[in-house]
Scaffold this motif. Sequence first.
Motif, PDB file in Angstrom:
ATOM      1  N   TRP A  37      14.797  15.439   9.013  1.00 11.23           N
ATOM      2  CA  TRP A  37      15.592  15.501   7.662  1.00 11.23           C
ATOM      3  C   TRP A  37      14.607  17.002   7.086  1.00 11.23           C
ATOM      4  CZ3 TRP A  37      15.622  10.836   4.672  1.00 11.23           C
ATOM      5  CH2 TRP A  37      17.168   9.491   5.342  1.00 11.23           C
ATOM      6  N   GLY A  38      15.283  17.668   6.155  1.00  7.09           N
ATOM      7  CA  GLY A  38      14.080  18.375   5.415  1.00  7.09           C
ATOM      8  C   GLY A  38      13.156  18.315   3.910  1.00  7.09           C
ATOM      9  N   LYS A  39      12.416  18.886   3.709  1.00  4.86           N
ATOM     10  CA  LYS A  39      11.404  18.750   2.399  1.00  4.86           C
ATOM     11  C   LYS A  39      12.374  17.861   1.699  1.00  4.86           C
ATOM     12  CE  LYS A  39       7.925  21.004   1.682  1.00  4.86           C
ATOM     13  NZ  LYS A  39       6.797  22.268   1.406  1.00  4.86           N
ATOM     14  N   SER A  40      13.536  18.428   0.855  1.00  5.37           N
ATOM     15  CA  SER A  40      13.631  18.037  -0.140  1.00  5.37           C
ATOM     16  C   SER A  40      14.553  16.652  -0.475  1.00  5.37           C
ATOM     17  CB  SER A  40      14.963  19.497  -0.930  1.00  5.37           C
ATOM     18  OG  SER A  40      15.992  19.261  -0.252  1.00  5.37           O
ATOM     19  N   LYS A  41      15.519  16.622   0.851  1.00 10.72           N
ATOM     20  CA  LYS A  41      15.619  14.976   1.291  1.00 10.72           C
ATOM     21  C   LYS A  41      14.974  13.880   1.597  1.00 10.72           C
ATOM     22  CE  LYS A  41      19.456  13.285   4.111  1.00 10.72           C
ATOM     23  NZ  LYS A  41      20.422  13.038   5.155  1.00 10.72           N
ATOM     24  N   ILE A  42      13.768  14.439   2.117  1.00  6.39           N
ATOM     25  CA  ILE A  42      13.065  13.774   1.804  1.00  6.39           C
ATOM     26  C   ILE A  42      12.270  12.942   0.854  1.00  6.39           C
ATOM     27  CG2 ILE A  42      10.359  13.089   3.040  1.00  6.39           C
ATOM     28  CD1 ILE A  42      10.949  15.024   5.627  1.00  6.39           C
ATOM     29  N   ASN A  56       0.950  -1.196   0.382  1.00 11.95           N
ATOM     30  CA  ASN A  56      -0.056   0.143  -0.247  1.00 11.95           C
ATOM     31  C   ASN A  56       0.442   0.986   0.042  1.00 11.95           C
ATOM     32  OD1 ASN A  56      -1.515   2.235   1.036  1.00 11.95           O
ATOM     33  ND2 ASN A  56      -2.878   0.602   1.510  1.00 11.95           N
ATOM     34  N   GLU A  57       1.077   1.857  -1.155  1.00 14.70           N
ATOM     35  CA  GLU A  57       1.821   2.551  -1.396  1.00 14.70           C
ATOM     36  C   GLU A  57       1.464   4.235   0.052  1.00 14.70           C
ATOM     37  OE1 GLU A  57       3.216   3.106  -5.638  1.00 14.70           O
ATOM     38  OE2 GLU A  57       5.083   1.907  -5.382  1.00 14.70           O
ATOM     39  N   GLU A  58       0.683   4.643  -0.901  1.00 15.78           N
ATOM     40  CA  GLU A  58      -0.433   5.343   0.212  1.00 15.78           C
ATOM     41  C   GLU A  58       0.478   5.236   1.155  1.00 15.78           C
ATOM     42  OE1 GLU A  58      -4.508   7.817   0.113  1.00 15.78           O
ATOM     43  OE2 GLU A  58      -4.177   6.706  -1.089  1.00 15.78           O
ATOM     44  N   LYS A  59      -0.231   4.597   2.630  1.00 12.33           N
ATOM     45  CA  LYS A  59       0.615   4.249   3.381  1.00 12.33           C
ATOM     46  C   LYS A  59       1.735   4.431   3.731  1.00 12.33           C
ATOM     47  CE  LYS A  59      -3.587   1.182   4.845  1.00 12.33           C
ATOM     48  NZ  LYS A  59      -4.318   0.127   5.991  1.00 12.33           N
ATOM     49  N   TYR A  60       2.928   3.653   3.103  1.00 14.29           N
ATOM     50  CA  TYR A  60       3.940   3.478   2.590  1.00 14.29           C
ATOM     51  C   TYR A  60       4.489   4.978   2.946  1.00 14.29           C
ATOM     52  CZ  TYR A  60       8.455   1.704   2.170  1.00 14.29           C
ATOM     53  OH  TYR A  60      10.326   1.401   2.420  1.00 14.29           O
ATOM     54  N   THR A  61       3.968   5.607   2.103  1.00 15.64           N
ATOM     55  CA  THR A  61       4.334   7.319   1.975  1.00 15.64           C
ATOM     56  C   THR A  61       4.607   7.634   3.158  1.00 15.64           C
ATOM     57  OG1 THR A  61       4.351   7.123  -0.676  1.00 15.64           O
ATOM     58  CG2 THR A  61       4.811   8.765   0.290  1.00 15.64           C
ATOM     59  N   GLU A  62       3.153   7.551   3.691  1.00 17.12           N
ATOM     60  CA  GLU A  62       3.476   8.427   4.555  1.00 17.12           C
ATOM     61  C   GLU A  62       4.043   7.813   6.333  1.00 17.12           C
ATOM     62  OE1 GLU A  62      -0.635   8.954   7.663  1.00 17.12           O
ATOM     63  OE2 GLU A  62      -1.426   8.201   5.594  1.00 17.12           O
ATOM     64  N   LYS A  63       3.936   6.914   5.950  1.00 18.09           N
ATOM     65  CA  LYS A  63       4.557   6.253   7.297  1.00 18.09           C
ATOM     66  C   LYS A  63       6.444   7.007   7.001  1.00 18.09           C
ATOM     67  CE  LYS A  63       6.456   1.587   9.030  1.00 18.09           C
ATOM     68  NZ  LYS A  63       6.058   0.523   8.870  1.00 18.09           N
ATOM     69  N   LEU A  64       7.116   6.409   5.375  1.00 12.99           N
ATOM     70  CA  LEU A  64       7.892   7.337   5.691  1.00 12.99           C
ATOM     71  C   LEU A  64       8.240   8.350   6.237  1.00 12.99           C
ATOM     72  CD1 LEU A  64       9.649   4.835   2.731  1.00 12.99           C
ATOM     73  CD2 LEU A  64      10.060   4.809   3.983  1.00 12.99           C
ATOM     74  N   TYR A  65       7.241   9.217   4.899  1.00 10.19           N
ATOM     75  CA  TYR A  65       7.617  10.959   5.340  1.00 10.19           C
ATOM     76  C   TYR A  65       7.727  10.962   6.949  1.00 10.19           C
ATOM     77  CZ  TYR A  65       7.052  15.477   3.477  1.00 10.19           C
ATOM     78  OH  TYR A  65       7.330  16.923   3.382  1.00 10.19           O
ATOM     79  N   ARG A  66       6.379  10.884   7.892  1.00 12.85           N
ATOM     80  CA  ARG A  66       6.454  10.916   8.846  1.00 12.85           C
ATOM     81  C   ARG A  66       8.117  10.713   9.826  1.00 12.85           C
ATOM     82  NH1 ARG A  66       1.386   9.082  10.187  1.00 12.85           N
ATOM     83  NH2 ARG A  66       2.372   6.738  10.214  1.00 12.85           N
ATOM     84  N   ALA A  67       8.679   9.269   9.652  1.00 16.12           N
ATOM     85  CA  ALA A  67       9.845   8.617  10.008  1.00 16.12           C
ATOM     86  C   ALA A  67      10.554   9.443   9.351  1.00 16.12           C
ATOM     87  CB  ALA A  67      10.116   7.287   9.406  1.00 16.12           C
ATOM     88  N   TYR A  68      10.899  10.240   8.342  1.00 20.80           N
ATOM     89  CA  TYR A  68      12.342  11.007   7.942  1.00 20.80           C
ATOM     90  C   TYR A  68      12.325  12.554   8.884  1.00 20.80           C
ATOM     91  CZ  TYR A  68      13.355   7.484   4.595  1.00 20.80           C
ATOM     92  OH  TYR A  68      13.510   6.513   3.425  1.00 20.80           O
ATOM     93  N   ILE A  69      11.493  12.700   8.568  1.00 22.40           N
ATOM     94  CA  ILE A  69      10.929  14.038   9.857  1.00 22.40           C
ATOM     95  C   ILE A  69      11.226  14.076  11.805  1.00 22.40           C
ATOM     96  CG2 ILE A  69       8.701  15.786  10.676  1.00 22.40           C
ATOM     97  CD1 ILE A  69       7.247  15.994   7.944  1.00 22.40           C
ATOM     98  N   ASN A  70      10.333  13.272  11.818  1.00 21.35           N
ATOM     99  CA  ASN A  70      11.142  12.315  13.070  1.00 21.35           C
ATOM    100  C   ASN A  70      12.968  12.371  13.252  1.00 21.35           C
ATOM    101  OD1 ASN A  70       8.884  12.571  14.107  1.00 21.35           O
ATOM    102  ND2 ASN A  70       8.598  10.375  13.890  1.00 21.35           N
ATOM    103  N   LYS A  71      13.670  12.475  11.777  1.00 18.28           N
ATOM    104  CA  LYS A  71      14.749  12.189  11.769  1.00 18.28           C
ATOM    105  C   LYS A  71      15.676  13.710  11.589  1.00 18.28           C
ATOM    106  CE  LYS A  71      16.389   7.693   9.627  1.00 18.28           C
ATOM    107  NZ  LYS A  71      17.052   6.912   8.027  1.00 18.28           N
ATOM    108  N   ALA A  92      20.973  22.831   5.680  1.00 16.33           N
ATOM    109  CA  ALA A  92      20.716  22.379   4.189  1.00 16.33           C
ATOM    110  C   ALA A  92      21.494  21.126   3.601  1.00 16.33           C
ATOM    111  CB  ALA A  92      21.536  23.669   3.509  1.00 16.33           C
ATOM    112  N   ARG A  93      22.252  20.750   4.490  1.00 18.90           N
ATOM    113  CA  ARG A  93      22.453  19.152   4.125  1.00 18.90           C
ATOM    114  C   ARG A  93      21.611  18.293   4.886  1.00 18.90           C
ATOM    115  NH1 ARG A  93      27.625  21.011   5.383  1.00 18.90           N
ATOM    116  NH2 ARG A  93      27.854  20.418   7.412  1.00 18.90           N
ATOM    117  N   ARG A  94      20.337  18.370   5.059  1.00 19.30           N
ATOM    118  CA  ARG A  94      19.391  17.730   5.830  1.00 19.30           C
ATOM    119  C   ARG A  94      18.469  18.009   5.163  1.00 19.30           C
ATOM    120  NH1 ARG A  94      18.839  16.109  10.848  1.00 19.30           N
ATOM    121  NH2 ARG A  94      20.819  15.550  12.181  1.00 19.30           N
ATOM    122  N   GLY A  95      18.214  18.949   4.091  1.00 16.83           N
ATOM    123  CA  GLY A  95      17.277  18.979   3.115  1.00 16.83           C
ATOM    124  C   GLY A  95      16.407  20.456   3.440  1.00 16.83           C
ATOM    125  N   PHE A  96      16.777  20.688   4.342  1.00 22.36           N
ATOM    126  CA  PHE A  96      16.176  21.962   4.687  1.00 22.36           C
ATOM    127  C   PHE A  96      15.730  23.167   3.544  1.00 22.36           C
ATOM    128  CE2 PHE A  96      16.407  19.627   8.396  1.00 22.36           C
ATOM    129  CZ  PHE A  96      15.014  20.112   9.014  1.00 22.36           C
TER     130      PHE A  96
END
Length: 162
Positions: A73-78, A56-71, A136-140
């Motif tokens: 990471w900025g929008k461009s790196k995500i 389920n790519e929709e749930k997977y995208t949501e899960k990863l996006y949240r995980a990367y924010i918690n790490k 910036a290296r973190r993608g912000f």
Amino acid sequence: MSYTDDERIRAKRRALYILAQRDHSKKELYDKLIKNYPPDLCEMVVGLMCEHDLINEEKYTEKLYRAYINKGWGKSKIRFELRRKGLPDSLISQQEEEYDTEDFIDEIMHLVDKKYASKLDFSDYKSVQRVTAALARRGFAYDDIKLALSRIKDGDYDEYDE
């Protein structure tokens, strides 16, 4: 091309084994299956996994996006990482809409407080540049970093004074 029942069963079992470890995108599963099976069999198995909602790519995208924010990471790196995993731009954009610029500015302020506060000296231009570059290296986005640092300099970050 027609495959024996045994080949199809082995490919399905392999896919189930892979999906039991963690969630995958269609591309990730296909890339793992292609190492051992022909392309059309891989496509058939990936399609079957989607049909049964095991991918389920929709749930997977949501899960990863949240995980990367918690790490931190900025929008461009995500965005880069989600694209690398083969997730569609439409799903990535949908997630980006849920997290507005203010969320990323808050994340930058939190990161600076947690990780870069000792390295940040507003009277030293190079210090500010180093912290900006690290963020910036973190993608912000540069504008978000600038705004967050400006708020910190002005003392407008009460939720991080804990």
